[in-house]
Design a protein around this motif. Structure first.
Motif, PDB file in Angstrom:
ATOM      1  N   CYS A 202       1.427 -19.049 -14.328  1.00 29.67           N
ATOM      2  CA  CYS A 202       1.937 -17.682 -14.187  1.00 29.67           C
ATOM      3  C   CYS A 202       1.039 -16.913 -13.225  1.00 29.67           C
TER       4      CYS A 202
ATOM      5  N   SER B  12       9.377 -21.781 -19.375  1.00 27.44           N
ATOM      6  CA  SER B  12       8.553 -21.648 -18.172  1.00 27.44           C
ATOM      7  C   SER B  12       7.174 -22.280 -18.363  1.00 27.44           C
ATOM      8  N   SER B  13       6.936 -22.841 -19.529  1.00 25.17           N
ATOM      9  CA  SER B  13       5.581 -23.266 -19.886  1.00 25.17           C
ATOM     10  C   SER B  13       5.464 -24.756 -20.150  1.00 25.17           C
TER      11      SER B  13
ATOM     12  N   TYR C 276      10.122 -17.784 -21.864  1.00 26.92           N
ATOM     13  CA  TYR C 276       8.701 -18.053 -21.664  1.00 26.92           C
ATOM     14  C   TYR C 276       8.346 -19.489 -22.052  1.00 26.92           C
TER      15      TYR C 276
ATOM     16  N   ARG D  73       1.979 -19.236 -21.149  1.00 23.97           N
ATOM     17  CA  ARG D  73       1.849 -19.543 -19.719  1.00 23.97           C
ATOM     18  C   ARG D  73       0.524 -20.229 -19.416  1.00 23.97           C
TER      19      ARG D  73
END
Length: 185
Positions: free
Chosen positions: A96, A86-87, A83, A161
């Motif tokens: 997201c 992905s951020s 996570y 996100r």
């Protein structure tokens, strides 16, 4: 179709459902308006298909990472890093699709709300599973309330996100992921 949906989900992640025009979607998907309407009755149907594709792809990628780890602690760290990773950067700025749909559509669209709830429930259940594994293998404290901790981590991960859309650096997001893990030990 998967290639076209992959491009559509990028548009939806960056612009949201309401901000994405059919023209932008057609350009991204490399489809004419006629071809789009042959495959999908409307923009909402494209969004729903892109949402399902997005959640399936992310779940598959995450499961592969988790399967490579042995202990509950290691698996939980892998999820936090996933996570966090992905951020930041372009991926973080895209955002997201689950968080976006929750904010933009879930209040007014029951079917979308159900999909968002299912995605979040699945993530929370996975977190609980990892916490329980860590408690049983001795890598996480048995004093943790697995249900409450899973819910808190879900909120943290979804926050990653959202914060990632503001252009955070990889170092900032990885530091946050590592700090979250330290809070559990």
């Amino acid at each position: 179709m998967d290639t076209a949906l992959d491009q559509a989900l990028l548009v939806f992640r960056e612009r949201g459902f309401h901000g994405a025009s059919l023209g932008e979607l057609g350009t991204a998907m490399k489809l004419t308006a006629g071809s789009i309407y042959k495959a999908f009755p409307d923009k909402r149907a494209i969004f729903m298909a892109a949402f399902d594709r997005y959640t399936d792809l992310r779940t598959t990628r995450l499961r592969k990472l988790l399967d490579a780890e042995r202990t509950g602690h290691e698996k939980l760290r892998a999820m936090l890093v996933f996570y966090g990773d992905s951020s930041h950067g372009d991926e973080g700025r895209r955002g997201c699709l689950v968080a976006g749909a929750a904010a933009e559509l879930a209040t007014f669209d029951r079917e979308m709300a159900d999909r968002v709830t299912t995605a979040l429930d699945r993530a929370e259940a996975l977190l609980r599973e990892l916490l329980n594994l860590g408690q049983s293998d001795g890598t996480l404290s048995r004093s943790l309330d697995a249900d409450a901790t899973a819910r808190a981590l879900l909120c943290l991960l979804q926050g990653f996100r959202i914060v990632g859309k503001t252009g955070r650096t990889q170092a900032e997001m990885m530091a946050a992921a590592e700090q979250a893990l330290r809070l559990l030990t």
